[in-house]
Enzyme design. Sequence first.
Site, PDB file in Angstrom:
ATOM      1  NE  ARG A   1       3.278   1.108  -9.499  1.00 57.96           N
ATOM      2  CZ  ARG A   1       3.004   0.344  -8.444  1.00 57.96           C
ATOM      3  NH1 ARG A   1       3.946  -0.446  -7.950  1.00 57.96           N
ATOM      4  NH2 ARG A   1       1.827   0.399  -7.872  1.00 57.96           N
TER       5      ARG A   1
ATOM      6  CD  GLU B   1      -0.487   2.280  -9.596  1.00 59.10           C
ATOM      7  OE1 GLU B   1      -0.879   1.724  -8.550  1.00 59.10           O
ATOM      8  OE2 GLU B   1       0.660   2.129 -10.056  1.00 59.10           O
TER       9      GLU B   1
ATOM     10  CD  GLU C   1       2.717  -2.486  -4.995  1.00 61.25           C
ATOM     11  OE1 GLU C   1       3.256  -2.478  -6.113  1.00 61.25           O
ATOM     12  OE2 GLU C   1       1.597  -2.956  -4.773  1.00 61.25           O
TER      13      GLU C   1
ATOM     14  CG  ASP D   1      12.690  -8.133   2.170  1.00 62.30           C
ATOM     15  OD1 ASP D   1      13.225  -8.779   3.093  1.00 62.30           O
ATOM     16  OD2 ASP D   1      12.853  -8.393   0.968  1.00 62.30           O
TER      17      ASP D   1
ATOM     18  CG  HIS E   1     -10.273  -6.155  -1.522  1.00 70.56           C
ATOM     19  ND1 HIS E   1     -10.349  -5.155  -2.459  1.00 70.56           N
ATOM     20  CD2 HIS E   1     -11.426  -6.864  -1.653  1.00 70.56           C
ATOM     21  CE1 HIS E   1     -11.484  -5.241  -3.129  1.00 70.56           C
ATOM     22  NE2 HIS E   1     -12.170  -6.288  -2.664  1.00 70.56           N
TER      23      HIS E   1
ATOM     24  CB  CYS F   1      -6.580  -2.438   2.481  1.00 71.67           C
ATOM     25  SG  CYS F   1      -5.981  -1.370   1.162  1.00 71.67           S
TER      26      CYS F   1
END
Length: 896
Positions: A550, A583, A594, A651, A862, A864
Amino acid sequence: MLGLKSCSRTRNCSPWQKCECICCQSKYCSHPNSTFFFPSERRKRAAAKHLIERYYHQLTEGCGNECCSNSWCASSVGFTRMDNNAAAVKALELYKVNAKLCDPHPSKKGTASTYLESSTHSNSASSDQQVNHKEALTLRENFKDVSYLTEEKVYEILGMCGEKEDYSPLIRVIGRVFSSAEGLVQSFRRSKPHTKEELKSLQGKDEDKDEDEKEAAACSATAMEEDSPSSSTRPGEGSSGDNDVQKLAPDEVSVDIDAVRRVYERLLSNEKIEAAFLNALVYLSPNVECDLTYHNVYSRDPNYLNLFVIVMENSNLHSPEYLEIALPQFCKAMSKLPLAAQAKLARLWSHYSAEQIRRMMETFQQLITYKVISNEFNSRNLVNDDDAVVASTKCLKIVYYANVLGGDLDVEHNEEEDEEPIPESSELTLQELLGEERRNKKGPRVDPLETELGVRTNDCRRPLIPFEEFINEPLNEVLEMDKDYTFFKVETENKFSFMTCPFILNAVTKNLGLYYDNRIRMYSERRITVLYSLVQGQQLNPYLRLKVRRDHIIDDALVRLEMIAMENPADLKKQLYVEFEGEQGVDEGGVSKEFFQLVVEEIFNPDIGMFTYDEYTKLFWFNPSSFENEGQYTLIGIVLGLAIYNNCILDVHFPMVVYRKLMGKKGTFRDLADANPVLNQSLKELLEYEGSVEEDMMITFQISHNDLFGNPLMYDLRENGDKIPVTNDNRREFVAQYSDYILNKSVEKQFKAFRRGFHMVTNESPLKYLFRPEEIELLICGSRNLDFLALEETTEYDGGYNRDSRIIKDFWETLHSFGEEQKRLFLQFTTGTDRAPVGGLGKLKMIIAKNGPDTDRLPTSHTCFNVLLLPEYSSKDKLRERLLKAITYAKGFGML
């Protein structure tokens, strides 16, 4: 009869046509249409025909007596109205049983003569009726040989009929000519090709209408003298048509369109005459369809196109009377036109005004909507199998391209193709391995009509009428996109796919078609990988796996993608699977969302210097002075392509010119308004300046711009540009070259690399074929309009919750009270992105599930599957506090 053999070949004739045997010239032929048929039999046939006609008129018009007691008369009180086809069948049945016939009532003007001329015996003793009968017969005899029409001839017949108050002769002439392909093709000819001034009249501007009518009448009279068509000649067999065609431009026809419009305007106000046009079209269309399908008539006589031009000028085609039979049959015939004929129609109609294009568009749209609403289409009864809907969609395509051609075109400023070919996927190698040949070649599909016309939808800056008006929402609602996509890929002649006419589909439907294409390609790559692992012993890797940290997401992701792009670009077509190091989240779509958002945030960080940010427009642009190499921009293009390929919304804030350039169009001065409005305004003022540009502004063809560190750089738009002053004469050239430099030349290296990366993922996709630039932006960025009321309407509930649950009512009241930024955080928390999908939040399938009784635990989700797990909090205040904390501090993934 007398053992003679009858010929079986017949013509589909209308009631207004006097048929002759078209099969042979033998005097021994017993066919009833033969000119050598025995006189006694012909008289019997004629008498039967007259009686059937009387029954037909009795069923359709009635006798005129309001007190009529005949149950088979339209004038009787209890009579049920029927359409013309049903009346024709019933008339034949009544003739067979010798049913009662009414005498025409004296009050029924105009129709009386029709009844009288149908019968050789009159029951009336009135001398006035006998005189009228003779006059009607004389009037009819005067026009029985009219096989084609001119504007002058129509007005002549109309005037004589008006004097007698009997329009039946005109109705018969219209019926005879408009139901005959030969007659209609020869009608309303002009004596010479249009001049440029005459072409301008197609824009619907009839300022000097009286003078135009006289001139058109004179031209029509000349055409009648020059043309002498034979009613028994099939179109294309005469030589006069070929001579006319040689004089015509690609966007011209030999018919006088203005004359046709004036004739329709005069005649369509009469209901009986209008019915003649309707009935004639019913008889005409099947014969035209047969001519185009089996006889290749257009190649022999291009003037055959006149028929469609004349019929389409009928402003009543969209009326309900035409929708049931006449218009569907005509659309089927028109859809059989060869590609060259369709292109010529599109070129011709491109000279029409926006109102005329809209009228034709609405005609076909109304038929499609009528058929969709009046039928129950589903997965078993596909709309793709409805001949009327398919045919009218094909006809609508011609109008669509006319709308494009007639708009504001820019066919010159096209981006150059990539010099290096984009590596192909391993699918070709696999098929060679299996001994199979590729069924479809690589590359995007191109519409044949688009190729024939030499124009693309993206070439049109502003069409005559907006593209959105061609979208048919009722059709989109009943279209089974999975089946339609199958027909699109298989490309069989028996099955029509609406994806071949993307202008009629909305962005949501097209996005679904693109989703199917991407998923099938992913599954194909997965099967290829499995096969290679079995045949060549390679390690099984069916996904495009990215394992990233990350804190180092750019380094990890771009390095990995760079290796894949160099070693095996085909792996980019696999389904993306992202794993964040440390993670536990399993990527079913939410982790990828994400990942893309974090990558975009890093890439477009102004500190990196790859893109510049405009504070005024809030948009990013390529940095022409960036220190990053081309490979970095290629990787960014790959990321953008992967987002589309994996159905993720980014975005991203680019001006529209970026999407136009991705679709193959260069930026021009008109694009500066969006990309650099300040510079655009300055250049616009330069173009509009009324004084001396050279003396007052003292600017040259040398411009300056700042590099990454703010240092000014000079650039010559022309050789020795610092010595060439900008004047009133060359200022347009200066503006064009300035815009070209800012939008194209200054960022050429960066954009080419970016586009190459984008095409590495999307080169085999129907993206270019289906979407316009503004739809590409919607596809990548999603909708900017966040309608949470629409989201509330479509949200589903699980685990014991329903729409009327207290906690659910409190939840929606709380969410609606949030500010814009908090609402975006909620979307990010629940779905993995803060943007609405294509079609708005109403298309987002969110589920709110119960996650236990009242507790201090925060809500979870969730991403997904767009599922919000919401505990049943005891109060509205607690719900608000827990929800705000969850959406504000949410980052990272874990296992529940």
